[in-house]
Enzyme design. Sequence first.
Site: not given
Length: 380
Positions: A244, A209, A305, A122, A267, A133-134, A188, A220
């Site tokens: 989440h 996710h 996270a 990921e 996760d 959370a990266h 992501h 639209r």
Amino acid sequence: MTTTLADARVVTPEGVHDGWLTIEDGRITHVGRGAAPGPGHGLGGRYVVPGFVDIHNHGGAGGSFPTGDPDEAGRIAAMHARHGTTTLVASLVTATLDSLSRATSALADLCEDGVLAGIHFEGPYISKARCGAHDPALLREPSVPEFTGLLKAGRGHVRMITIAAELPGALDTIREAAANDVIAALGHSDAGYEQTIAGIEAGARVATHLYNAMPQLGHRDPGPIAALLEDGRVTVELVNDGVHVHPAMLRLAYRAAGPGRTALITDAMAAAGVGDGSYGLGPLRVDVVDGVARLADGPGAGSIAGSTLTMDAAFRRAVHELGLSLPEAAEVTSLTPARVLGLADRLGSVSTGRQADLVVLTEDLRVAGVMRRGAWITEP
């Protein structure tokens, strides 16, 4: 040696029935109705469901897969197994290529030992705008040569990579993943509807996710969520932890994708199975308060996270919060994720010929016993 489990409520893809099953050499050899034909291990009317399959998991038991520490990874897998997860993919987070390569090589050993079912990247090929959370400083544009180097480190055990479809080089990397039997997942990502479709056409088959770390639905500007939900080739991951995603949106996704394209994931991060405190997730620090994990500092401070979820809790929530039947809950926690991994012919259902990965649940759907490959991890 033959083991018979008797006096059970067996949850199969066809429904729930009172009955029994026999296990020999780690496999289910018979699934019957009514009273068992001979003596067996009586389960007192408790449910038997297939072992859970978690295709997106960063850690637990105080440990984290991104460290690449084999002992730590073993403790993580053992803790999740006690919660019913008998097939587990180790997810890494964005890091330097050297760190990713070292962790991948170490975890590949555990895959060869049968402790893990594969490795998931990921990051680092994800969007700075949606990195969650990266560490944004470590993100990179997708590169086929870099990716093939990571594949070599994994020695055939890399199972999935999450990529933002809009990035330069993304479509070529997705094609390379598909050519190497690695699942390309979209997530992501700041991609729009058309860019997401292009990623799917290139070979992406999973939504990382769904809803989280991507543009939201618009009437639209449908964005990636609509593209991922409407394409029958895509399996959508959902984190069913009450944090989440709102249950109404989970139900919406489930109705759109159905049990055959919905895979519940944890996760999970290091706090799963432990509790509140301060933990690491790759190079970042995470604070867990009241079971909710958020980045402690940096540009994304406060961002969710990972989770503290375990798959048994996801199963319970699927029944109690989403209104799924027991066979449907078993499908989204076992059979569909097994299908994603290409393992549905071996595991993921209580069926004759399948691996004897089983979870015994009480009336209120709490874990009473776990069997993996015909051996009890926790005996009921």
